[in-house]
Design an enzyme around this catalytic site. Structure first.
Site, PDB file in Angstrom:
ATOM      1  N   CYS A   1      11.330  34.619  87.058  1.00  0.00           N
ATOM      2  CA  CYS A   1      12.336  35.159  87.989  1.00  0.00           C
ATOM      3  C   CYS A   1      13.624  35.439  87.217  1.00  0.00           C
ATOM      4  CB  CYS A   1      12.701  34.141  89.052  1.00  0.00           C
ATOM      5  SG  CYS A   1      11.378  33.634  90.118  1.00  0.00           S
TER       6      CYS A   1
ATOM      7  N   CYS B   1       5.775  51.014  92.119  1.00  0.00           N
ATOM      8  CA  CYS B   1       6.426  49.761  91.715  1.00  0.00           C
ATOM      9  C   CYS B   1       7.357  50.028  90.536  1.00  0.00           C
ATOM     10  CB  CYS B   1       5.389  48.700  91.367  1.00  0.00           C
ATOM     11  SG  CYS B   1       4.215  49.257  90.145  1.00  0.00           S
TER      12      CYS B   1
END
Ligand SMILES: C[S@@+](CC[C@H](N)C(=O)[O-])C[C@H]1O[C@@H](n2cnc3c(N)ncnc32)[C@H](O)[C@@H]1O
Length: 454
Positions: A83, A410
């Site tokens: 992340c 994406c």
């Protein structure tokens, strides 16, 4: 002489934010990228890398904090490469992703008239991943499992990842214990020795069904009976355990060959009213709740009346095609992975659709065949991998002239590149970003193009 030098300590204000989620401080026009900082923050940083056109800094102290800053809940966040945005509030993440898409389409693409809607976010943006690909390393008896450190292949030995389902966390720690208990050697990436490279876990959001894939530098897992028995005893939702052989010295996770050592070859999940069977090699969107929202937008953009011929290019296991099949005359799907096409055909049967045709092959070739066969689509949905579409595919699309093109991506940069090749014949009407990957810098977009009236 460089603007800055290595190990220099500096103060500065963060004035920009990159697609990779790094804050930017500038000295004159020279940018210094500093991870885990936010726009508006006054910081002290250390220069750790100096290049001709930019430098990298390490945050030392925040002197004035952004109102958007949040305490990252994950204990591994500062080290882990998974992340990048946990220190930014979720609302600000959604805004940042919309700005990123607006910058691309409005500034770079010079289409400032095209509405870019607010990013469609999650109510609970945690524990959303239905697929985990967990690297295995360490030593015999001291196995490490977890995700890689930032910009490295060093494994962080984790007990929990806050973006994968909790079941994945529980299975990850149980498998680590079992590999230690049975003294199974982990893979050593640099030496290309050892056995267990990755453990891949897939879980159906609604069905709860779980598939586990042991990716091996070999063909057999010692004590596979005992390990399967222990796993299925602890997690009765496990419906499939497989071994995938990958003996190549490469970063590609899965090899060509898989064998089922327990249960079924596929697991099942539901999207809306539809059921889907999912193989180990087939692409399946990783965030089911957001996929439903994404497909709802795609279906709305397609505006089907029941009379249309639809092509779903890059169709995976047929999820978009089947979401449209009950609103169209006929839907054709094309996908390069043969196993995914097998799943798509089975999924059409499972959901009792008789108006679908699925073909395995590269979209750029199959669409040419369909053109030769006289298939004239009214709507084409396109959902390619990050690199976008092949130019031949776009050229054929231009010749086929469907009324509407619904382009899901994406990677908005390659999406913009492809869309620009269609602008002679098509208007870009609107773009909606959807947050499929909270706390990461990735953003998914769905764009509607309509054919210009002559
Ligand atoms: C982003 S996924 C989308 C899959 C599907 N539409 C979905 O929503 O689940 C992209 C898919 O394109 C497939 N693919 C990659 N290159 C391709 C090509 N040249 N022709 C056809 N399919 C391709 C991949 O295997 C993958 O299934």
């Amino acid at each position: 002489m460089s603007v800055v030098y290595k190990n220099q300590m500096l103060d500065g204000e963060v004035i920009d934010f990159t697609h990779e989620g790094h804050g930017v401080v500038k000295i004159d026009a020279y940018p210094i990228f500093i991870p885990q900082t936010l726009i508006g923050e006054q910081i002290q940083y250390k220069v750790i890398k100096v290049k001709k056109n930019f430098a990298i800094g390490k945050l030392i102290e925040i002197q004035k904090e952004s109102a958007d800053r949040e305490l990252p809940p994950c204990v591994y966040y500062e080290k882990c490469g998974g992340c990048q945005l946990q220190h930014l509030s979720y609302e600000a993440q959604l805004e940042m992703k919309r700005n990123q898409v607006m910058n691309l389409f409005h500034r770079k693409g010079k289409m400032s008239h095209v509405p870019v809607h607010p990013t469609v976010g999650m109510v609970q943006p945690w524990f959303y991943r239905n697929k985990s690909q967990i690297p295995v390393g360490g030593k015999r008896g001291a196995i490490e499992m977890g995700y890689y450190r930032q910009r490295s292949h060093a494994i962080i030995n984790m007990d929990k990842c806050m973006i994968q389902y909790q079941a994945q966390n529980d299975i990850m720690t149980t498998i680590r214990d079992l590999l230690n208990q049975y003294d199974i050697p982990p893979y050593h990436e640099l030496k290309h020795t050892g056995l267990v490279r990755h453990v891949v876990i897939r879980k159906g959001y609604y069905s709860d069904e779980i598939m586990i894939i042991f990716v091996l530098n070999g063909d057999t897992l010692p004590y596979q009976e005992e390990i399967s028995h222990a796993l299925t005893g602890a997690f009765p939702q496990i419906k499939s355990i497989k071994i995938n052989s990958n003996k190549e010295k490469s970063n590609v996770i899965m090899g060509e060959r898989s064998q089922t050592i327990f249960g079924e070859a596929t697991i099942e999940d539901t999207l809306g009213d539809l059921k889907f069977k999912i193989n180990d090699k087939s692409f399946y969107q990783i965030n089911v709740l957001q996929t439903q929202k994404l497909y709802d937008i795609a279906v709305k953009y397609a505006g089907l009346t029941g009379q249309e011929t639809v092509i779903d290019a890059y169709c995976g296991i047929g999820t978009i095609a089947l979401s449209m099949a009950n609103k169209a005359r006929h839907v054709y799907g094309v996908e390069v992975v043969p196993e995914a096409i097998q799943d798509a055909k089975r999924n059409a049967e499972l959901n009792e659709f008789h108006n679908t045709t699925f073909v395995s092959g590269p979209a750029e070739t199959v669409i040419l065949d369909w053109q030769k066969q006289g298939i004239r689509p009214d709507v084409v949905t396109v959902d390619p991998p990050r690199k976008g579409c092949d130019v031949t595919f776009i050229e054929t699309l231009n010749q086929l002239e469907p009324e509407k093109i619904v382009y899901i991506s994406c990677n908005p940069s390659t999406q913009l590149r492809d869309i620009q090749l269609l602008l002679d014949k098509y208007d870009l009407k609107e773009v909606t970003p959807v947050d499929m990957f909270p706390h990461t810098t990735h953003v998914e977009t769905v764009a509607l193009m309509t054919r210009k009236k002559h």
